[in-house]
Design an enzyme around this catalytic site. Structure first.
Site, PDB file in Angstrom:
ATOM      1  CG  HIS A  39      29.539  14.643 -24.086  1.00 37.73           C
ATOM      2  ND1 HIS A  39      30.095  13.511 -23.537  1.00 37.73           N
ATOM      3  CD2 HIS A  39      28.478  14.932 -23.308  1.00 37.73           C
ATOM      4  CE1 HIS A  39      29.407  13.139 -22.476  1.00 37.73           C
ATOM      5  NE2 HIS A  39      28.410  13.992 -22.307  1.00 37.73           N
ATOM      6  CE1 TYR A  66      33.678  12.012 -20.381  1.00 41.89           C
ATOM      7  CE2 TYR A  66      34.681  13.865 -21.517  1.00 41.89           C
ATOM      8  CZ  TYR A  66      33.757  12.847 -21.477  1.00 41.89           C
ATOM      9  OH  TYR A  66      32.895  12.660 -22.533  1.00 41.89           O
ATOM     10  CD  GLU A 100      33.079  13.152 -25.746  1.00 39.90           C
ATOM     11  OE1 GLU A 100      33.898  13.772 -25.040  1.00 39.90           O
ATOM     12  OE2 GLU A 100      32.063  12.596 -25.277  1.00 39.90           O
ATOM     13  NE  ARG A 125      17.526  25.886 -24.561  1.00 39.78           N
ATOM     14  CZ  ARG A 125      18.166  26.382 -23.503  1.00 39.78           C
ATOM     15  NH1 ARG A 125      19.480  26.244 -23.377  1.00 39.78           N
ATOM     16  NH2 ARG A 125      17.484  27.026 -22.572  1.00 39.78           N
ATOM     17  CE1 TYR A 175      15.785  25.418 -31.517  1.00 42.14           C
ATOM     18  CE2 TYR A 175      17.822  26.567 -31.001  1.00 42.14           C
ATOM     19  CZ  TYR A 175      16.503  26.274 -30.710  1.00 42.14           C
ATOM     20  OH  TYR A 175      15.908  26.826 -29.609  1.00 42.14           O
ATOM     21  N   GLY A 179       4.942  17.879 -36.208  1.00 39.51           N
ATOM     22  CA  GLY A 179       5.252  19.232 -35.732  1.00 39.51           C
ATOM     23  C   GLY A 179       6.615  19.701 -36.197  1.00 39.51           C
ATOM     24  CB  VAL A 180       9.166  21.898 -34.586  1.00 34.39           C
ATOM     25  CG1 VAL A 180       9.662  21.224 -33.301  1.00 34.39           C
ATOM     26  CG2 VAL A 180      10.235  22.792 -35.191  1.00 34.39           C
TER      27      VAL A 180
HETATM   28  C1  LIG Z   1      19.201  17.184 -31.522  1.00 35.29           C
HETATM   29  C2  LIG Z   1      18.162  18.257 -31.306  1.00 35.29           C
HETATM   30  C3  LIG Z   1      17.622  18.914 -32.397  1.00 35.29           C
HETATM   31  C4  LIG Z   1      16.635  19.881 -32.201  1.00 35.29           C
HETATM   32  N1  LIG Z   1      16.107  20.503 -33.290  1.00 35.29           N
HETATM   33  C5  LIG Z   1      15.141  21.441 -33.132  1.00 35.29           C
HETATM   34  C6  LIG Z   1      14.563  22.108 -34.267  1.00 35.29           C
HETATM   35  O1  LIG Z   1      14.918  21.848 -35.410  1.00 35.29           O
HETATM   36  N2  LIG Z   1      13.606  23.043 -34.040  1.00 35.29           N
HETATM   37  C7  LIG Z   1      13.172  23.341 -32.774  1.00 35.29           C
HETATM   38  O2  LIG Z   1      12.293  24.213 -32.633  1.00 35.29           O
HETATM   39  N3  LIG Z   1      13.696  22.719 -31.693  1.00 35.29           N
HETATM   40  C8  LIG Z   1      14.676  21.788 -31.838  1.00 35.29           C
HETATM   41  N4  LIG Z   1      15.245  21.184 -30.739  1.00 35.29           N
HETATM   42  C9  LIG Z   1      14.811  21.630 -29.386  1.00 35.29           C
HETATM   43  C10 LIG Z   1      15.643  22.856 -28.987  1.00 35.29           C
HETATM   44  O3  LIG Z   1      16.990  22.475 -28.780  1.00 35.29           O
HETATM   45  C11 LIG Z   1      15.145  23.488 -27.688  1.00 35.29           C
HETATM   46  O4  LIG Z   1      15.078  22.507 -26.695  1.00 35.29           O
HETATM   47  C12 LIG Z   1      13.783  24.158 -27.864  1.00 35.29           C
HETATM   48  O5  LIG Z   1      13.876  25.209 -28.818  1.00 35.29           O
HETATM   49  C13 LIG Z   1      13.302  24.733 -26.527  1.00 35.29           C
HETATM   50  O6  LIG Z   1      14.281  25.606 -26.061  1.00 35.29           O
HETATM   51  P1  LIG Z   1      13.922  26.933 -25.259  1.00 35.29           P
HETATM   52  O7  LIG Z   1      15.207  27.502 -24.764  1.00 35.29           O
HETATM   53  O8  LIG Z   1      13.009  27.798 -26.031  1.00 35.29           O
HETATM   54  O9  LIG Z   1      13.097  26.349 -24.060  1.00 35.29           O
HETATM   55  P2  LIG Z   1      13.668  26.052 -22.601  1.00 35.29           P
HETATM   56  O10 LIG Z   1      13.986  27.330 -21.913  1.00 35.29           O
HETATM   57  O11 LIG Z   1      14.754  25.059 -22.728  1.00 35.29           O
HETATM   58  O12 LIG Z   1      12.371  25.433 -21.959  1.00 35.29           O
HETATM   59  C14 LIG Z   1      11.775  24.232 -22.477  1.00 35.29           C
HETATM   60  C15 LIG Z   1      10.438  24.036 -21.768  1.00 35.29           C
HETATM   61  O13 LIG Z   1      10.680  23.897 -20.375  1.00 35.29           O
HETATM   62  C16 LIG Z   1       9.948  24.897 -19.663  1.00 35.29           C
HETATM   63  N5  LIG Z   1      10.853  25.403 -18.579  1.00 35.29           N
HETATM   64  C17 LIG Z   1      11.936  26.192 -18.724  1.00 35.29           C
HETATM   65  N6  LIG Z   1      12.515  26.433 -17.532  1.00 35.29           N
HETATM   66  C18 LIG Z   1      11.775  25.780 -16.623  1.00 35.29           C
HETATM   67  C19 LIG Z   1      11.816  25.664 -15.205  1.00 35.29           C
HETATM   68  N7  LIG Z   1      12.789  26.227 -14.498  1.00 35.29           N
HETATM   69  N8  LIG Z   1      10.867  24.917 -14.618  1.00 35.29           N
HETATM   70  C20 LIG Z   1       9.886  24.303 -15.317  1.00 35.29           C
HETATM   71  N9  LIG Z   1       9.781  24.390 -16.651  1.00 35.29           N
HETATM   72  C21 LIG Z   1      10.710  25.111 -17.294  1.00 35.29           C
HETATM   73  C22 LIG Z   1       9.607  25.992 -20.663  1.00 35.29           C
HETATM   74  O14 LIG Z   1       8.406  26.647 -20.362  1.00 35.29           O
HETATM   75  C23 LIG Z   1       9.484  25.227 -21.954  1.00 35.29           C
HETATM   76  O15 LIG Z   1       8.194  24.721 -22.123  1.00 35.29           O
HETATM   77  C24 LIG Z   1      16.203  20.208 -30.895  1.00 35.29           C
HETATM   78  C25 LIG Z   1      16.768  19.544 -29.798  1.00 35.29           C
HETATM   79  C26 LIG Z   1      17.730  18.572 -30.002  1.00 35.29           C
HETATM   80  C27 LIG Z   1      18.318  17.874 -28.805  1.00 35.29           C
HETATM   81  C1  HEM Z   2      31.567   9.098 -18.450  1.00 36.79           C
HETATM   82  C2  HEM Z   2      31.009  10.250 -18.314  1.00 36.79           C
HETATM   83  C3  HEM Z   2      29.708  10.704 -18.939  1.00 36.79           C
HETATM   84  C4  HEM Z   2      28.574  10.017 -19.283  1.00 36.79           C
HETATM   85  C5  HEM Z   2      28.315   8.521 -19.122  1.00 36.79           C
HETATM   86  C6  HEM Z   2      27.639  10.969 -19.846  1.00 36.79           C
HETATM   87  C7  HEM Z   2      26.384  10.650 -20.319  1.00 36.79           C
HETATM   88  C8  HEM Z   2      25.498  11.530 -20.914  1.00 36.79           C
HETATM   89  C9  HEM Z   2      24.199  11.194 -21.461  1.00 36.79           C
HETATM   90  C10 HEM Z   2      23.586   9.819 -21.479  1.00 36.79           C
HETATM   91  C11 HEM Z   2      23.649  12.311 -21.966  1.00 36.79           C
HETATM   92  C12 HEM Z   2      22.267  12.459 -22.631  1.00 36.79           C
HETATM   93  C13 HEM Z   2      22.408  12.299 -24.144  1.00 36.79           C
HETATM   94  C14 HEM Z   2      21.057  12.450 -24.873  1.00 36.79           C
HETATM   95  O1  HEM Z   2      20.235  11.552 -24.750  1.00 36.79           O
HETATM   96  O2  HEM Z   2      20.865  13.474 -25.534  1.00 36.79           O
HETATM   97  C15 HEM Z   2      24.583  13.373 -21.722  1.00 36.79           C
HETATM   98  C16 HEM Z   2      24.348  14.683 -22.064  1.00 36.79           C
HETATM   99  C17 HEM Z   2      25.144  15.709 -21.640  1.00 36.79           C
HETATM  100  N1  HEM Z   2      26.377  15.602 -21.033  1.00 36.79           N
HETATM  101 FE1  HEM Z   2      27.322  13.916 -20.496  1.00 36.79          FE
HETATM  102  N2  HEM Z   2      28.211  12.209 -19.830  1.00 36.79           N
HETATM  103  C18 HEM Z   2      29.464  12.096 -19.286  1.00 36.79           C
HETATM  104  C19 HEM Z   2      30.383  13.121 -19.093  1.00 36.79           C
HETATM  105  C20 HEM Z   2      30.087  14.443 -19.278  1.00 36.79           C
HETATM  106  C21 HEM Z   2      30.996  15.528 -18.991  1.00 36.79           C
HETATM  107  C22 HEM Z   2      32.430  15.382 -18.491  1.00 36.79           C
HETATM  108  C23 HEM Z   2      30.328  16.678 -19.263  1.00 36.79           C
HETATM  109  C24 HEM Z   2      30.884  18.065 -19.112  1.00 36.79           C
HETATM  110  C25 HEM Z   2      30.506  18.933 -18.274  1.00 36.79           C
HETATM  111  C26 HEM Z   2      28.999  16.325 -19.753  1.00 36.79           C
HETATM  112  C27 HEM Z   2      28.016  17.203 -20.159  1.00 36.79           C
HETATM  113  C28 HEM Z   2      26.826  16.850 -20.760  1.00 36.79           C
HETATM  114  C29 HEM Z   2      25.856  17.828 -21.216  1.00 36.79           C
HETATM  115  C30 HEM Z   2      25.969  19.329 -21.085  1.00 36.79           C
HETATM  116  C31 HEM Z   2      24.794  17.107 -21.781  1.00 36.79           C
HETATM  117  C32 HEM Z   2      23.487  17.684 -22.369  1.00 36.79           C
HETATM  118  C33 HEM Z   2      22.658  18.085 -21.199  1.00 36.79           C
HETATM  119  C34 HEM Z   2      21.347  18.751 -21.539  1.00 36.79           C
HETATM  120  O3  HEM Z   2      20.620  18.276 -22.410  1.00 36.79           O
HETATM  121  O4  HEM Z   2      21.092  19.736 -20.850  1.00 36.79           O
HETATM  122  N3  HEM Z   2      28.896  14.958 -19.728  1.00 36.79           N
HETATM  123  N4  HEM Z   2      25.718  12.871 -21.103  1.00 36.79           N
END
Ligand SMILES: Cc1cc2nc3c(=O)[nH]c(=O)nc-3n(C[C@H](O)[C@H](O)[C@H](O)COP(=O)(O)OP(=O)(O)OC[C@H]3O[C@@H](n4cnc5c(N)ncnc54)[C@H](O)[C@@H]3O)c2cc1C
Ligand code: HEM
Length: 393
Positions: free
Chosen positions: A87, A97, A138, A201, A203, A266-267
């Site tokens: 978050h 929230y 947080e 995103r 990274y 991989g990555v």
């Molecule tokens: C903690 C953390 C660390 C990370 N570190 C790295 C890192 O070091 N290097 C790295 O390369 N990545 C890393 N990632 C992953 C990175 O954040 C992105 O998720 C990754 O780069 C893909 O993002 P993107 O926007 O290119 O793909 P996105 O647009 O998010 O799409 C992901 C996949 O979903 C598919 N998709 C998109 N939209 C749709 C749709 N509407 N319907 C169906 N399928 C869909 C796409 O074709 C693609 O295959 C990390 C993620 C986390 C959570």
């Molecule tokens: C009590 C309340 C909440 C709970 C229990 C909760 C729980 C979670 C959990 C479990 C994840 C996934 C974490 C991971 O595995 O990476 C997550 C991601 C996330 N949460 Fe929350 N959350 C809460 C409130 C909120 C609020 C208030 C927001 C604000 C809009 C928020 C926004 C997000 C976003 C943006 C992500 C990442 C989503 C993604 O990957 O696209 N959450 N949260």
């Protein structure tokens, strides 16, 4: 801190079977309502996770886990840490929230068609309790950030690391040195979205120990929005909005000289490579094992070879699943139990990151070998719930 009454706890717990059965439906209803009535929160969420159902699962999973542990919040500590870091990395604020709470209760009400008032009341209190726990965690994390929100960084260098991975060396536009971070942490980048808004995103930082720059290394994903933007449109000299480092997958230096096993696929090498750099020259033995498809997809080989050559405590092993002609890996195939067993001591600290099947395999192997849970640390590049749903898990 709000104290939940035994009646509230009992009412919430009684809803678990229903919630578990309908968790995806509940969360879909919740997102539908929230994005319709409060579109301002939409840009926090990754549309790809919405489309794949991963985020639906993530929130539903968190709600069920919470309900199950409502009277033993200490069981939620590691989940709270992961969620709070996520978050904070995205800039979720306390004022968001009530928005989430309102639509969660609305979704419960719609699903129970309508919900008895005592259930809504109990869930309202329970949600308030978790929101307090999360916003508390947080606030502490936000207070430690070297800057608020996003700050522009210039792409000082863009380096091709393999056929699909490129590194970006980032220097703060304001001239300040790169912030301190812990090996394993990630950055958040904010880029333009297709609909004219922005999207974020995470990274992982693939560098460590040089405060002139931050380095991220990105794999180009087919059809991926951010990775194609970074690879295709962002060139050296360009600017990127970056939020301060976050994440609780960090190398624990308190474990003394215990042996270390670093596994990556991989990555997934990015946070693990930072950890390798951080351990260069230390008193512990470190085994770095990297899995790639073949030589063309193998990133950072020269960098790792040079480190290992220079530091006696570092060792490396490369395994290719589909070696091409001329490739010379140390072994072939996927990661397996025998590979891990051969490198594991009872006190080894294991850190791993990679694609879902590799993560599941390593996790299962470590469990099968009876390795202590507190010595197992991992990062998954997506919502953790998605990892738990993997059929190989
Ligand atoms: C903690 C953390 C660390 C990370 N570190 C790295 C890192 O070091 N290097 C790295 O390369 N990545 C890393 N990632 C992953 C990175 O954040 C992105 O998720 C990754 O780069 C893909 O993002 P993107 O926007 O290119 O793909 P996105 O647009 O998010 O799409 C992901 C996949 O979903 C598919 N998709 C998109 N939209 C749709 C749709 N509407 N319907 C169906 N399928 C869909 C796409 O074709 C693609 O295959 C990390 C993620 C986390 C959570
Ligand atoms: C009590 C309340 C909440 C709970 C229990 C909760 C729980 C979670 C959990 C479990 C994840 C996934 C974490 C991971 O595995 O990476 C997550 C991601 C996330 N949460 Fe929350 N959350 C809460 C409130 C909120 C609020 C208030 C927001 C604000 C809009 C928020 C926004 C997000 C976003 C943006 C992500 C990442 C989503 C993604 O990957 O696209 N959450 N949260």
């Amino acid at each position: 801190m709000t104290k939940l009454t035994p009646e509230t706890i009992a009412t919430v717990k009684a809803t678990i079977p229903f919630l578990s059965e309908n968790s995806v439906k509940l969360t879909c209803e919740f997102y539908h309502r929230m994005f319709r009535e409060n579109p301002e929160v939409k840009e926090f969420f990754n549309p790809a996770h919405q489309a794949s159902g991963a985020q639906q699962g993530a929130l539903a999973g968190a709600v069920c886990a919470f309900a199950r542990n409502i009277d033993t919040p200490e069981n939620l500590a590691s989940a709270v840490s992961l969620i709070a870091h996520k978050h904070v990395s995205l800039g979720v604020q306390p004022e968001h929230y009530p928005i989430v709470g309102k639509h969660l209760l609305g979704a419960i009400d719609a699903l129970l068609d309508p919900a008895p008032p005592e259930i809504l009341e109990a869930w309202g209190q329970a949600y308030g309790f978790l929101a307090e726990v999360l916003t508390g965690a947080e606030a502490g994390l936000f207070a430690d950030k070297p800057w608020e929100g996003f700050k522009p960084f210039r792409i000082a260098r863009k380096v091709v690391e393999s056929e699909s991975i490129a590194s970006f060396y980032l220097e703060a536009e304001d001239g300040n040195p790169a912030p301190a971070f812990l090996p394993g942490q990630y950055l958040t980048v904010r880029i333009p979205a297709a609909d004219g808004t922005t999207t974020m995103r995470n990274y992982s930082l693939s560098s460590y120990g040089n405060n002139d720059f931050l380095r991220i290394s990105v794999k180009r994903e087919e059809g991926g929005h951010a990775s194609n933007y970074l690879h295709g449109e962002l060139t050296e000299g360009g600017l990127l909005d970056v939020a301060a480092p976050s994440g609780d997958f960090v190398f624990d230096f308190e474990r003394g000289d215990a042996p270390v096993l670093l596994l990556s696929g991989g990555v997934g090498v990015t946070p693990i490579l930072g950890m390798l750099h951080a351990n260069a020259g230390k008193g512990c033995r470190v085994d770095f094992v990297h899995g790639a498809i073949n030589g063309a997809s193998h990133a950072f080989k020269e960098e790792v070879d040079a480190l290992v050559e220079k530091h006696e405590n570092l060792n490396r092993h490369y395994r290719y699943s589909e070696p091409a002609e001329g490739d010379e890996p140390d072994s072939t195939g996927f990661f397996d139990l025998a590979l891990i067993e051969g490198l594991l001591k009872p006190d080894t600290e294991v850190y791993f990151c990679g694609p879902k099947p590799m993560m599941s395999l390593v996790h299962s192997a470590l469990n099968e070998l009876g390795h202590p849970a507190e010595r197992i640390h991992f990062e998954f590049f997506g919502p953790q719930e998605e990892l738990l749903q993997c059929p190989m898990h």
